[in-house]
Write an enzyme that holds these catalytic residues in place. Structure first.
Site, short mmCIF file in Angstrom:
data_model
loop_
_atom_site.label_atom_id
_atom_site.label_comp_id
_atom_site.label_asym_id
_atom_site.label_seq_id
_atom_site.Cartn_x
_atom_site.Cartn_y
_atom_site.Cartn_z
N GLU A 42 1.00 -0.86 -0.26
CA GLU A 42 0.15 -0.16 -0.08
C GLU A 42 1.02 1.15 -0.46
OE1 GLU A 42 -2.96 0.05 -1.09
OE2 GLU A 42 -3.59 -1.67 0.27
N HIS A 43 0.60 2.10 -0.88
CA HIS A 43 1.29 3.78 -1.36
C HIS A 43 2.81 2.90 -1.77
CE1 HIS A 43 -1.74 6.45 -0.31
NE2 HIS A 43 -2.49 5.20 0.92
N ASP A 45 3.20 2.12 -4.97
CA ASP A 45 2.81 2.48 -6.65
C ASP A 45 3.51 3.45 -6.92
OD1 ASP A 45 0.54 4.04 -5.92
OD2 ASP A 45 -1.04 2.88 -7.30
N SER A 76 -25.20 6.84 -16.46
CA SER A 76 -24.84 6.11 -14.67
C SER A 76 -26.14 5.54 -14.48
CB SER A 76 -24.19 6.80 -14.23
OG SER A 76 -23.92 5.81 -12.85
N SER A 136 -13.96 2.09 -7.41
CA SER A 136 -14.90 1.57 -8.50
C SER A 136 -14.54 2.96 -9.19
CB SER A 136 -15.68 2.41 -7.37
OG SER A 136 -15.34 3.60 -7.07
N GLU A 169 -7.89 10.00 -14.57
CA GLU A 169 -8.03 9.82 -14.20
C GLU A 169 -6.80 11.57 -12.83
OE1 GLU A 169 -9.17 6.82 -11.40
OE2 GLU A 169 -8.01 7.91 -9.74
N ASP A 181 -4.48 0.91 -9.61
CA ASP A 181 -5.67 -0.17 -9.20
C ASP A 181 -6.42 -0.10 -10.96
OD1 ASP A 181 -6.24 0.61 -6.81
OD2 ASP A 181 -6.98 2.90 -7.23
N TYR A 233 -4.12 11.83 0.30
CA TYR A 233 -3.26 10.99 -0.29
C TYR A 233 -2.05 11.93 -0.64
CZ TYR A 233 -2.29 7.75 -4.23
OH TYR A 233 -1.94 6.69 -5.45
C1 GAF Z 1 -5.04 4.52 -3.75
C2 GAF Z 1 -4.44 4.48 -5.25
F1 GAF Z 1 -4.88 5.03 -6.67
C3 GAF Z 1 -3.40 3.58 -6.36
O1 GAF Z 1 -2.54 4.11 -6.98
C4 GAF Z 1 -2.97 3.37 -4.77
O2 GAF Z 1 -1.40 4.55 -4.71
C5 GAF Z 1 -3.23 3.09 -3.34
O3 GAF Z 1 -4.50 3.84 -3.51
C6 GAF Z 1 -2.67 3.19 -2.15
O4 GAF Z 1 -1.16 1.82 -2.46
O5 GAF Z 1 -6.02 3.55 -4.54
#
Ligand code: GAF
Length: 394
Positions: A42-43, A45, A76, A136, A169, A181, A233
């Site tokens: 997690e975090h 990428d 939608s 999503s 995005e 994702d 984030y």
């Molecule tokens: C979110 C982001 F979209 C991903 O790219 C990733 O950084 C994640 O948070 C954390 O691991 O889903």
């Protein structure tokens, strides 16, 4: 036909009927892109590190047909009053607020990448809860990217679609997400997790089939919500960049020994960097255990990941911490928050025979604290994005 395929075919058939009702014309096809659970990593990428997601059986369906002009029409099922119709040539980053910015951003990013996509009608439906940390947004982008490519006869490689969806995005919607994702949604396979090296874009399928070992991976939607677009984030990304710069490195992936972090004089940056370094190691160790058929032993790594995200990265939230404590006390092998943080879901690895007790432990902890009941979501590792033929009527 597998159960998942039969369900998708029935969904596609219903989608064709909704499309005809909305637009007065038959669609040309339907494309389904899954949400994801990140097993671990997690975090990492956007720090050029490693991630290990798998695709869910839930996702987003894009039912589509070409228009023969330059207009993209968007509707939608989840936002009945929120339709849009705009010319693709006039699209500008940031111009379309709300959910429609994601599919419009994909059309924009396809054109920016040199792919000649033209006007299209899209009807979107999804069975992914929004804001639950199950991607999503990426599922929506990937379903639309695949629909646009297929309908225009464009043989765009999957990894290029990943980058196009991410660009939509990042640059059109304005959310600074990494690459995990979209990769999960477009590249995952049933019964496998996807090991992705975010620096080299190398991927490997890693066997992940909890049921075969008498285990279950529970996804617990804690009900707490915070959107990625909120500041937390982006500020974590900035802190990681600052830590890498202070260490004289291109990215935190380049940290090779934890002792290097002592050179960071700011304790906050030191904590952020320690999370990224230890989390990359946990991904590699998890992959080693999965390949050796020792899934049960990954539980301790999941819990260590949670503690690192809570204490070093500081992105956990009260419902996640309470859920992790409740399930581990009730006998889960390990548990952790998933996704961007500050809200969404927790995963727990447990023996199937303990599942009912573990679910009850979260229910009763949430009820004791007077929180809304958590929601349990099936997490069978499923197929990545694909075109879904409409099945025959029942
Ligand atoms: C979110 C982001 F979209 C991903 O790219 C990733 O950084 C994640 O948070 C954390 O691991 O889903």
């Amino acid at each position: 036909m597998t159960v998942g395929a039969a369900r998708a075919a029935a969904w596609s058939r219903r989608g064709a009927a909704w499309f005809a009702g909305a637009y007065g014309a038959a669609p040309e096809g339907a494309w389904l892109a899954p949400g994801r659970v990140n097993l671990i990593g997690e975090h990492t990428d956007y720090n050029d590190g490693f991630v290990l997601p798998f695709a869910l059986g839930r996702g987003t369906l894009a039912v589509a047909g070409r228009r023969g002009d330059d207009i993209i029409e968007l509707r939608s099922r989840q936002v009945p009053d929120g339709g849009e119709a705009v010319s693709i040539g006039s699209l500008q980053p940031g111009a379309i607020p709300g959910w429609a910015g994601y599919p419009a951003g994909v059309a924009w990013a396809m054109r920016e990448a040199g792919h000649p996509v033209a006007g299209i009608r899209l009807l979107i439906d999804s069975d992914l809860p929004r804001g639950a940390g199950l991607s999503s947004s990426a599922a929506l982008e990937c379903a639309v990217a695949l629909a646009l490519a297929d309908l225009h006869g464009l043989a765009v490689p999957r990894f290029e679609l990943v980058l196009i969806a991410q660009r939509a995005e990042n640059d059109f919607v304005g959310v600074p997400c990494g690459i995990m994702d979209q990769s999960a949604s477009l590249l995952c396979q049933p019964g496998q997790a996807l090991l992705l090296d975010c620096r080299t874009a190398e991927t490997a399928a890693v066997p992940f089939d909890p049921a075969a070992s008498g285990l279950e991976l529970l996804v617990i939607d804690t009900g707490a919500r915070r959107e990625l677009a909120d500041g937390g984030y982006a500020s974590r990304r900035g802190e990681c960049d600052r830590a890498a710069r202070a260490l004289g490195l291109g990215s935190l992936r380049d940290v090779t020994d934890i002792s290097q972090l002592a050179r960071l004089t700011d304790p906050l940056l030191q904590r952020r960097a320690r999370h990224v370094f230890t989390e990359n190691q946990r991904v590699i160790e998890t992959v080693r255990l999965l390949r050796a058929g020792r899934l049960g032993e990954t539980g301790a790594l999941l819990t260590a990941s949670h503690e690192s995200l809570r204490d070093d990265f500081e992105i956990s939230w009260p419902e996640a911490d309470a859920a992790v404590s409740a399930v581990t006390e009730a006998g889960a092998l390990g548990a952790r928050m998933i996704g961007g943080g500050f809200g969404g879901s927790v995963i727990a690895l447990a023996a199937q025979r303990d599942s009912a007790r573990i679910r009850a432990s979260v229910d009763s902890e949430f009820s004791r604290r007077r929180w809304r009941p958590p929601r349990f979501i099936d997490a069978t590792p499923s197929a990545g994005a694909r075109r879904v033929p409409a099945g025959p009527p029942p």
